[in-house]
Every structure is written in C-alpha cells, then in structure tokens.
Design an enzyme around this catalytic site. Structure first.
Site, PDB file in Angstrom:
ATOM      1  N   ASP A 264      74.476  44.119  32.227  1.00 21.33           N
ATOM      2  CA  ASP A 264      75.749  44.806  32.450  1.00 21.33           C
ATOM      3  C   ASP A 264      75.910  45.226  33.915  1.00 21.33           C
ATOM      4  O   ASP A 264      76.995  45.072  34.501  1.00 21.33           O
ATOM      5  CB  ASP A 264      75.911  46.008  31.506  1.00 21.33           C
ATOM      6  CG  ASP A 264      74.685  46.897  31.433  1.00 21.33           C
ATOM      7  OD1 ASP A 264      73.628  46.542  31.993  1.00 21.33           O
ATOM      8  OD2 ASP A 264      74.783  47.970  30.813  1.00 21.33           O
TER       9      ASP A 264
ATOM     10  N   ASP B  98      75.825  49.852  16.624  1.00 17.85           N
ATOM     11  CA  ASP B  98      75.873  51.324  16.564  1.00 17.85           C
ATOM     12  C   ASP B  98      77.246  51.851  16.978  1.00 17.85           C
ATOM     13  O   ASP B  98      77.359  52.964  17.476  1.00 17.85           O
ATOM     14  CB  ASP B  98      74.789  51.926  17.465  1.00 17.85           C
ATOM     15  CG  ASP B  98      74.969  51.546  18.938  1.00 17.85           C
ATOM     16  OD1 ASP B  98      75.784  50.647  19.230  1.00 17.85           O
ATOM     17  OD2 ASP B  98      74.297  52.153  19.795  1.00 17.85           O
TER      18      ASP B  98
END
Length: 337
Positions: free
Chosen positions: A181, A104
C-alpha cells in the site's frame, strides 16, 4: 475478499450478501491465504449456500528474512497473496474491474450503490486510478452529516477500493515484495493520479487483531463512522467530480474561505463563519495543526491522508475546515515523510 485465519469472515460475508443487489453483477470471490482450515470450513458454507467462489493461495512457504526484517514477515505474505489473487481476478478469470475488501470490514447499506455510480467516472477519467470507500479522517466528530458528499483525493486510502484491469496490468508485473500500500502511494506508481473517496466511510474495520497487532485500532480505527443512510448515488449527477469542474470549484471554495489560526478554530472564534481555512507553510506547520485539530498528521510520499492539492478537508466542532498550503502550492514534496 481477502481472508486468512479469521473465522469471523462470516460477519463480512453476511453483509456483502445482505446488501448485494445482483449476484450476476457482483460475484463474490473469497481468496484465502494461510491454509487455516477452520476459516476454510466457514467459507465453504457460503460456497454451498450462496455460490460464493473460494480460491486458495497455493504458495504457503515461509519467507526467509534477515533478523531486522523478520517482524515484518506478515506484510511480505500479504503482498505475495495480493499479487497472486489479483492475477487470478484479472488474468485467469478475466474480470474488467474489482472491488477489494478484507475479512474484517463492515460495509454500509449503500456500498454497492456507491461503487456502481462511481465506476463510470473511474472508467472515463484518465486522472483517476481508484475509488475508495474510506476516509482516513472519517471519525464521527470530523465529518459532516452529508453522506452524499464525495471528493477527489491524491492519497490512496485502501480499505474497500475499486480498480480496473488496465491498472493491474501496469502494476502487477512490478508488484513489491512487501508494504504494497505504501508502494502504491509512491510517485513512481501514483503518477499524479487520484482516487474518489467519501465524506462518510462506506467501510469500517472490526479487525483489532491482525498483522499490525492492533496498531492504530484503539487510537483511531474504532472511532471511524460507518455510513448508515442509503444514498441513491446512481440517480445523482456526479459530473461535479470530473477533474476540470472539480478542481476549479474546489480551489475557489478553499481559498475563498476566510483565514483563521489554529487557536481561533480551537477556541470557536468567529462562530458566524460556516467554513474557514487554516494555512500551513511547511511540514512542521502541518503536523502541529493536525495534532491540535485531531486529524491524522502523517504523510505517505509527501501526501497527507485524504489530501487533495495539499488540502485536507474536515469538520471541527461543526465548522468546515480546510487545512491548506498557500494558493501558490504546486506539488507534493516526497521528502515530507
């Protein structure tokens, strides 16, 4: 490129192909999770026409979680996919480095040039562990018109990032089950290492819908400025980013800047000053100033987004602002979270 169930993967692939200077230097591998056939069909067209490689995550089992954690199942699947895919890249295909993007992301015209020029820095500097295309405070009103400007950052940004094989050999065996993350941002993984990041982002996201359900998108991500001017980074001397040189110059620039209060900055006082420093002394100081100045106000493992040595650099109504701790600052406090 990480993909799942977005047929709009074609938008990202079209740009990666459009701006790619060399198929040999930058082979494109799409790694797909979810087993979504319409997306696989779209990717197959790029395999046939452009020689893109398509690999598919084989473990599509549902992940059983206790009730409070069930809403996070998507994050568990993403972490599982990342571990499998990066093992493929570094252990099965034996590449020495990888640039990681998702399905994306739009990219800038100089995306490949940026990573080509910064790769030698990543390779040579033991204090660097990644190069990122992303500035968390990269909204159009918070950046200067200096697309060539690069920084060192203590914050791991993601969203278009490059690492070397040696780092994966370190992180892969202890890869987490979820929220990979944030795990990378923890001191146990970061170990004081830094990333290179740009003033103006080299990626932007059009993925309003995803695992995070648009969290963050409407409020923040859609306002991020994507660089449109090509910078010939490989022809520019980037030695200013080497740690010893950079730290000396950065500290001098920040702490030579005149001190102003948040109120003075907001009211555009002292217009003759092209740069100013706003000091924070504790977590609440930082959050209050960040909110008033329009930058991200959260921490990950005690590190503010885009910060270096505790300092967040951005532009406010045309003036460079350094939101900075006292010059006696020594280290981040991981309890600031």
């Amino acid at each position: 490129m990480f993909a799942c169930n977005r047929v709009t993967v074609s938008r990202s692939l079209d740009q990666l192909l459009k701006y790619r200077p060399s198929a040999e230097k930058f082979p494109i591998i799409v790694t797909q999770d979810c087993g979504h056939q319409p997306t696989a069909t779209v990717i197959k067209q790029y395999v046939e026409k452009h020689g893109v490689k398509h690999i598919q995550q084989p473990d599509l089992r549902e992940i059983s979680l206790p009730w409070p954690q069930r809403k996070f199942v998507g994050y568990y699947k993403i972490a599982r996919h990342y571990k499998w895919a990066l093992n493929q890249i570094f252990l099965a295909f034996n590449y020495s480095a990888v640039i990681i993007v998702e399905d994306d992301l739009d990219i800038s015209p100089d995306f490949y040039e940026y990573f080509s020029a910064t790769y030698p820095l990543l390779k040579e500097d033991p204090h660097l562990w990644c190069v990122s295309a992303w500035n968390d405070n990269g909204k159009a009103n918070l950046v200067s018109d200096e697309p060539e400007l690069l920084y060192r950052s203590d914050f791991f940004p993601g969203l278009g990032w490059m690492i070397e094989r040696s780092l994966w050999l370190e992180l892969g065996p202890k890869w987490p089950e979820t929220f990979w993350d944030d795990w990378m941002r923890h001191p146990g993984q970061r170990q004081g290492r830094e990333c290179i990041r740009p003033e103006i982002c080299r990626t932007s996201t059009f993925g309003k819908k995803g695992v995070s359900n648009g969290l963050f998108y409407e409020k923040h991500l859609k306002y991020i400025k994507l660089n449109e001017k090509s910078v010939p980074f490989t022809k520019i001397d980037l030695s200013y980013l080497k740690k010893e040189t950079y730290d000396k110059n950065f500290v001098k620039k920040v702490y030579d800047a005149p001190l102003m209060t948040v109120t003075e900055v907001v009211l555009a006082a002292k217009p003759e000053l092209p740069a100013a420093r706003v000091q924070y002394n504790n977590k609440n100081d930082f959050k209050a100033a960040a909110k008033k100045l329009g930058i991200m106000d959260d921490y990950k493992a005690g590190v503010p987004r885009s910060a270096y040595r505790g300092v967040v650099s951005f532009v406010f109504r045309g003036r460079r602002i350094y939101l900075a701790p006292p010059q006696t600052w020594k280290a981040y406090d991981p309890t600031w979270s």
